[in-house]
Design an enzyme around this catalytic site. Sequence first.
Site, mmCIF file in Angstrom:
data_model
loop_
_atom_site.group_PDB
_atom_site.id
_atom_site.type_symbol
_atom_site.label_atom_id
_atom_site.label_comp_id
_atom_site.label_asym_id
_atom_site.label_seq_id
_atom_site.Cartn_x
_atom_site.Cartn_y
_atom_site.Cartn_z
ATOM 1 N N GLY A 54 9.188 88.470 50.851
ATOM 2 C CA GLY A 54 10.413 89.171 50.548
ATOM 3 C C GLY A 54 11.578 88.586 51.339
ATOM 4 N N GLY A 55 12.758 89.077 51.071
ATOM 5 C CA GLY A 55 13.930 88.589 51.775
ATOM 6 C C GLY A 55 14.543 87.373 51.116
ATOM 7 N N LYS A 56 15.502 86.793 51.818
ATOM 8 C CA LYS A 56 16.222 85.654 51.268
ATOM 9 C C LYS A 56 15.995 84.419 52.132
ATOM 10 C CE LYS A 56 19.550 88.263 48.569
ATOM 11 N NZ LYS A 56 20.917 88.228 48.015
ATOM 12 N N THR A 83 16.298 81.804 55.355
ATOM 13 C CA THR A 83 16.479 81.778 56.797
ATOM 14 C C THR A 83 16.052 80.417 57.329
ATOM 15 O OG1 THR A 83 16.130 83.037 58.849
ATOM 16 C CG2 THR A 83 14.194 82.662 57.445
ATOM 17 N N ILE A 102 12.925 89.558 59.541
ATOM 18 C CA ILE A 102 11.621 89.990 59.039
ATOM 19 C C ILE A 102 11.562 89.788 57.536
ATOM 20 C CG2 ILE A 102 10.113 91.983 58.659
ATOM 21 C CD1 ILE A 102 11.034 93.082 61.337
ATOM 22 N N GLY A 149 6.073 87.521 58.177
ATOM 23 C CA GLY A 149 6.283 88.388 59.324
ATOM 24 C C GLY A 149 7.668 88.312 59.905
ATOM 25 N N ALA A 208 10.665 86.448 62.834
ATOM 26 C CA ALA A 208 11.163 85.311 63.610
ATOM 27 C C ALA A 208 12.100 85.866 64.674
ATOM 28 C CB ALA A 208 11.899 84.323 62.711
ATOM 29 N N CYS A 233 19.617 85.238 55.556
ATOM 30 C CA CYS A 233 19.040 86.449 54.964
ATOM 31 C C CYS A 233 19.954 87.077 53.916
ATOM 32 C CB CYS A 233 18.687 87.474 56.039
ATOM 33 S SG CYS A 233 17.562 86.822 57.301
#
Length: 216
Positions: A72-74, A76, A142, A154, A156, A172
């Site tokens: 998930g997320g964008k 990084t 995350i 997980g 960073a 992100c």
Amino acid sequence: MLDVRTVGLAPRFVPYQEGWALQRELHAEIVAGDRDDTLLLMEHEPVYTAGARTARHERPVDGTPVVDVDRGGKITWHGPGQLVGYPLLRLPEPIDVVAHVRRLEAVLIGVLREWGVDGYRVEGRSGVWVRRPLSEDKIAAIGVRVQRGVTMHGFALNCDNSLLPFRSIVPCGISDAGVTTISEVVGADVSPADVHDAVAEAFRSAATTPDAEVAA
């Protein structure tokens, strides 16, 4: 029981693809019931990684390679000076991904408190944040995936890494906030090796209280 496995810290930087392959291998073992929950800790070679929600305009514009990942997320950045952790955990039923993310945040907030850093959550945004004189900055990112009841990917935690790579992306997907490190906040050099033991112990402690919310 949580098995904490340190894959590489400076001067050994782990290629992202190597770490991702190890995640998949151990994830399959946990799914099969052949391994206990495991936390992988490492520093990566410099790399940009993009979750499925990353928009075109959020990627680097200088031709820098990006690894597309299944979390998930964008987008990084990972690299030297950043402690990356991959908790591979079997979640209780019913699966609650948001609760898993909140728990990761709580553990990291507790670790930061040991270094005199007042980390906190921002509603609607994952990760851990700190208040800076002129901005609200992310200090830990995350992004997770849950497959067959077991987590992957997980966090960073920015320790003493360069912040320059974040200028080439929209970290992100958040354009109205900054990024910082523990070292920048406390005004002293704090490396991933310095925080490693505290992170490992915090996750071990959290693993012994699976039904309780970790204090944040």
